[in-house]
Design a protein around this motif. Structure first.
Motif, short mmCIF file in Angstrom:
data_model
loop_
_atom_site.label_atom_id
_atom_site.label_comp_id
_atom_site.label_asym_id
_atom_site.label_seq_id
_atom_site.Cartn_x
_atom_site.Cartn_y
_atom_site.Cartn_z
N UNK A 150 -5.16 10.81 7.00
CA UNK A 150 -6.16 9.75 7.11
C UNK A 150 -6.84 9.74 8.49
N UNK A 166 -0.01 11.71 3.74
CA UNK A 166 -1.30 11.08 3.45
C UNK A 166 -1.76 10.24 4.63
N UNK A 180 2.07 4.83 0.54
CA UNK A 180 1.49 5.78 1.48
C UNK A 180 2.59 6.75 1.93
N UNK A 182 0.30 11.29 14.43
CA UNK A 182 -1.09 11.05 14.04
C UNK A 182 -2.02 11.13 15.24
N UNK A 191 -9.90 3.05 3.40
CA UNK A 191 -8.45 3.17 3.36
C UNK A 191 -7.87 3.02 4.78
N UNK A 192 -8.53 3.67 5.74
CA UNK A 192 -8.09 3.55 7.14
C UNK A 192 -8.12 2.09 7.58
N UNK A 235 -14.34 6.03 0.81
CA UNK A 235 -12.91 5.93 0.53
C UNK A 235 -12.07 6.01 1.81
N UNK A 236 -12.32 7.02 2.61
CA UNK A 236 -11.50 7.23 3.81
C UNK A 236 -11.61 6.10 4.83
N UNK A 247 0.85 -1.19 0.00
CA UNK A 247 0.00 0.00 0.00
C UNK A 247 0.89 1.24 0.00
#
Lengths: 290, 276
Positions: A107, A103, A99, A148, B149-150, B145-146, A97
């Motif tokens: 998220x 980004x 990333x 994060x 993806x998370x 999407x979010x 993935x």
């Protein structure tokens, strides 16, 4: 009526009280009792370390605090409106993935790019926004995970084994960072760790867990507690030495003494002080390792 | 150029556009086997559609969604691992589909056409299905999407941050079911997962973000479908396998290109280091 349940699990605590209160909590996993009758409190501006052997229920307890596991008994109360930031234990970035750091941070939160850059600076990852997660070292990735969590403006920061895959010098720096975050954001912090040395030197309160709470209190009190000594044996004894010594420096690659930010402990422990150790730092670095 | 070929290309491009982003999630979440199981079950849908005299596309969709929901339920028990369950579902439903297809009276079902794709079979109604269903899949995917993806990045962190993980899981399974149902017309039951996996794998080497990978996967898919259908027309080869061969060729070419590119940029950065 419906709105009430959004931010709070269980009954909310009113202001001025503990940030988090765990009262008589028991948790079972697959029918097996893992945590039994545990109570503890975390206040604002307090770093509480959860220590204990493997399988002692540390992660289970933390997952229940995060609302990821149901309780068999007891209650967990979070101060009204308090947000929790979480740094999970098992997390390897997946090469499948793609990333970037930026980004990844975006998220978890809705904030803008400028804020993400600022928080990256705060955790010591300046200029890493465009790097791929898989390119980061273990320590760098931990810092990005902390960033994060910080982006959520947490009142309570929960870190599960943040020192894993981080070398000893990096561990001390990470604990320095956690201390600074506590000071600047005024949040409470729960850290799970099994590295006794670092925990004993950098924590306000230690809770020693082995299914139940064996003992808890200030690090020096816990480190003399018979249950603690029984649980950790020889490792415990050496952690006392480290604690009472209160290191305020790390060692560079050539064995030179390097100061650690934010841990000045008194006149006798500035960088370059005389050690009363039984080893020599310059000629025999290997022996200095625990 | 004949009408059926134009319809096949338009349909194929529609399928590829949807399969790109969804295929990325299948790759990220390691659910290739899941896509396969749904696809194999689709043949049972065909047989049921013929037997019951209802629209075959609708029957396929119902069976795929049914398998997805069945799997969601079965995953809760711990006695059998998910891949075992998927194997049982995949081969069980494929066998059931083949047996029922042979038993359906009246209309003779073109089993080979469903297994490997049949461009001659793409009618106007199929195009409506592909573009209607495809648009629905992409809209829902954009909407989720979010959280999706998370979830792909780290399920537990997502849950702790308040992402509706369970809902996202269910939505994703249903999206894969819908995509398989519309894509099998073009590539066929056996190879439908390839259209999800290969373009996404091709895109991985050139993408720095998940979004870029999704877009590039769509692009690679469109190239594969166009190339494959062109080859199918020129040499009268079966449509589905031709598309997958084209996708494979693109993957190999892209991998080669990426290796050369990396070697070149690697040499450049070494030079910079020695200068510094």
């Amino acid at each position: 009526m419906i709105v009430r349940s959004l931010a709070l699990r269980e009954a909310p605590l009113s202001g001025g009280q503990a940030l988090l209160r765990v009262e008589g909590v028991s948790i079972a996993l697959g029918g097996r009792s893992v945590v039994r009758d545990v109570s503890l409190e975390v206040n604002r501006r307090e770093i509480v370390s959860l220590i204990g052997p493997n399988g002692s229920g540390k992660t289970t307890l933390v997952r229940a605090i995060l609302g990821l596991l149901p309780l068999v008994k007891g209650r967990i109360a979070v101060q009204s409106g308090a947000r929790i930031g979480y740094v999970p234990q098992r997390f390897e970035p997946d090469p499948v993935l793609p990333m970037t750091v930026d980004r990844f941070l975006a998220l978890g939160t809705a904030g803008g790019r400028a804020r993400r850059v600022t928080v990256l600076e705060e955790v010591g990852c300046t200029g890493m926004a465009r790097r791929q997660l898989v390119e980061l070292s273990g320590g760098e990735f931990r810092r990005v995970l902390i960033a994060r969590a910080l982006l959520r403006d947490p009142d309570l920061l929960v870190l599960d084994e943040p020192l894993q895959q981080v070398d000893l010098g990096g561990q001390l720096e990470l604990y320095g960072l956690i201390g600074r975050i506590r000071d600047e954001h005024g949040c409470g912090v729960i850290v799970i760790s099994h590295d006794l040395h670092v925990v004993m030197a950098s924590t306000d309160r230690v809770v020693c867990l082995n299914g139940h709470v064996c003992c808890s209190g200030a690090p020096d009190a816990v480190s003399r507690h018979p249950e603690y000594l029984a649980l950790f044996g020889a490792r415990a004894a050496s952690s006392i030495a480290v604690y009472t010594h209160a290191h305020d420096h790390a060692h560079g690659p050539a064995g030179e003494v390097m100061p650690i930010e934010g841990s000045a402990k008194g006149p006798d422990h500035r960088p370059g002080h005389a050690h009363s150790h039984d080893h020599d730092h310059t000629s025999d670095r290997e022996a200095a390792r625990p | 150029m004949s009408d059926f070929f134009v319809r096949a290309v338009i349909g194929g491009i529609g399928v590829a556009l949807v399969a790109g982003p969804l295929g990325c999630f299948v790759v990220w979440r390691r659910m290739a086997f899941f896509g396969d199981s749904l696809a194999h079950g689709a043949l049972l849908g065909v047989a049921i559609g013929f037997a019951a005299g209802i629209d075959v596309n609708a029957a396929i969709l119902v069976v795929c969604v049914g398998i997805a929901l069945l799997l969601l339920g079965l995953e809760r028990q711990k006695r059998l691992a998910t891949d075992t369950l998927l194997g049982i579902l995949a081969h069980g439903t494929l066998a059931l589909g083949l047996v029922s297809a042979s038993l359906v009276e009246g209309a003779r079902i073109d089993v080979m056409g469903y297994l490997f794709g049949d461009v001659l079979a793409i009618g106007r109604t199929d195009l409506y299905w592909i573009y209607g269903g495809g648009a629905a899949v992409l809209l829902v995917l954009a909407w989720f999407w979010r959280p999706l993806l998370a979830l792909a990045v780290h399920a537990e962190l997502a849950r702790a941050e308040g992402v509706p993980v369970r809902a996202a899981r269910i939505v994703f399974m249903l999206l894969v079911a819908l995509t398989v149902a519309i894509a099998m017309k073009i590539v066929g039951v056996v190879l439908v997962t390839a259209l999800l996996l290969i373009p996404a794998a091709t895109a991985r080497r050139f993408a720095a973000t998940p979004e870029m990978m999704a877009i590039l996967a769509s692009f690679a898919g469109v190239l594969s479908v166009s190339g494959g259908l062109g080859a199918s027309l020129a040499w009268d080869s079966p449509a589905g396998p031709s598309i997958v061969v084209a996708a494979l060729a693109l993957f190999v070419a892209a991998s080669g290109l990426a290796i050369v590119f990396r070697a070149a940029s690697g040499a450049r950065s070494t030079k910079v280091e020695t200068l510094a």
